[in-house]
Design an enzyme around this catalytic site. Structure first.
Site, PDB file in Angstrom:
ATOM      1  N   LEU A  99       0.885  -1.159   0.000  1.00 56.18           N
ATOM      2  CA  LEU A  99       0.000   0.000   0.000  1.00 56.18           C
ATOM      3  C   LEU A  99       0.926   1.213   0.000  1.00 56.18           C
ATOM      4  CD1 LEU A  99      -2.743  -0.737   2.706  1.00 56.18           C
ATOM      5  CD2 LEU A  99      -3.163  -0.278   0.289  1.00 56.18           C
ATOM      6  N   ASP A 100       0.632   2.219  -0.820  1.00 58.23           N
ATOM      7  CA  ASP A 100       1.543   3.356  -0.852  1.00 58.23           C
ATOM      8  C   ASP A 100       1.527   4.089   0.489  1.00 58.23           C
ATOM      9  OD1 ASP A 100      -0.219   5.938  -1.077  1.00 58.23           O
ATOM     10  OD2 ASP A 100      -1.120   4.536  -2.496  1.00 58.23           O
ATOM     11  N   LYS A 101       2.516   4.906   0.698  1.00 57.88           N
ATOM     12  CA  LYS A 101       2.739   5.560   1.990  1.00 57.88           C
ATOM     13  C   LYS A 101       1.525   6.367   2.442  1.00 57.88           C
ATOM     14  CE  LYS A 101       6.138   8.573   4.289  1.00 57.88           C
ATOM     15  NZ  LYS A 101       7.404   9.343   4.109  1.00 57.88           N
ATOM     16  N   ALA A 102       0.813   6.983   1.507  1.00 60.33           N
ATOM     17  CA  ALA A 102      -0.317   7.834   1.848  1.00 60.33           C
ATOM     18  C   ALA A 102      -1.612   7.060   2.060  1.00 60.33           C
ATOM     19  CB  ALA A 102      -0.519   8.892   0.758  1.00 60.33           C
ATOM     20  N   SER A 103      -1.586   5.748   1.797  1.00 61.22           N
ATOM     21  CA  SER A 103      -2.789   4.925   1.945  1.00 61.22           C
ATOM     22  C   SER A 103      -2.741   4.145   3.253  1.00 61.22           C
ATOM     23  CB  SER A 103      -2.922   3.964   0.768  1.00 61.22           C
ATOM     24  OG  SER A 103      -3.070   4.677  -0.443  1.00 61.22           O
TER      25      SER A 103
END
Length: 230
Positions: A99-103
């Site tokens: 999951l990307d850092k912002a998710s």
């Protein structure tokens, strides 16, 4: 066998992390610096940083984590906020996918390289479900366009299920995992993602797992998960 599959099946790290090690020149095969896509034969000597790959004799571990925003899905210890340091599990594990850092939301971790390879193969069509908050009203036209397929990264995304949830929120079920796929799809349609949370991977859900907490998969859900991968 390809080098990234070979190493992931030892439980040392994931295919993605193996690719990073290769790019950094940290893997050798029979004394030669490994190149991307290299094949490994049973008699070959594979070293990482000049050392043999530790044999994984530990019991299989399968964890579900409710990942907070800001945690990075990498095993690289030098990366601040890396997921392995965050979980701080007593034996070596790695994330299945990312999951990307912002998710935020559900991500699985394991020391079982075999399950990683099976789950990451997009042709198997394993479902992942997300709740997404955007900056504009979610219209019928938007959900239809998202479900039909959107052109990103020079490809048309596979058809998927998209459901209106509230004025600024929708649910989406994907069976592929392109880089930043949902964010890119929304952007292509003139929307900006404000919050992205994964709530399900196949039969595994967040359930009542609080943000930042992790748990072992129970016997029933693990059995069903493994049966779906056969």
């Amino acid at each position: 066998m390809r080098i990234n599959k070979y190493i992931s099946e030892t439980g040392f790290c994931s295919r993605r992390e193996t690719n990073r090690l290769i790019a950094a020149g940290r893997i050798t095969i029979n004394g030669n610096v490994c190149e991307a896509g290299a094949d490994v034969e049973p008699q070959d000597i594979v070293l990482i940083d000049g050392k043999a790959i530790p044999t994984n004799h530990s019991e299989p571990v399968y964890l579900a984590l409710n990942k907070p925003v800001g945690i990075v899905c990498t095993a690289a210890e030098q990366v601040a906020g890396n997921i392995i340091t965050y979980v701080n599990y007593p034996s070596r594990i790695f994330a299945i996918g990312r999951l990307d850092k912002a998710s935020e939301g559900l991500i699985l971790l394991t020391n079982d390289g075999g399950i990683v390879n099976q789950m990451m193969r997009s042709e198997h069509g394993h479902e992942k479900e997300y709740v997404v908050t955007v900056d504009k009203s979610v219209t019928d036209e938007f959900t239809w366009a998202m479900s039909r397929g959107v052109e990103i990264l020079d490809v048309i995304t596979k058809p998927c299920e998209v459901y209106w949830q509230s004025e600024y929120e929708f649910r989406i079920i994907l069976t592929q995992g392109l880089n930043l796929q949902i964010r890119r799809m929304c952007k292509a349609l003139g929307y900006r993602v404000l919050k992205l949370e994964r709530i399900r991977i196949m039969n595994i859900t967040l359930d009542k797992l609080e943000r930042g907490q992790w748990r072992h998969l129970d016997e029933g859900e693990l059995g069903l998960l493994l049966s779906k991968l056969k």
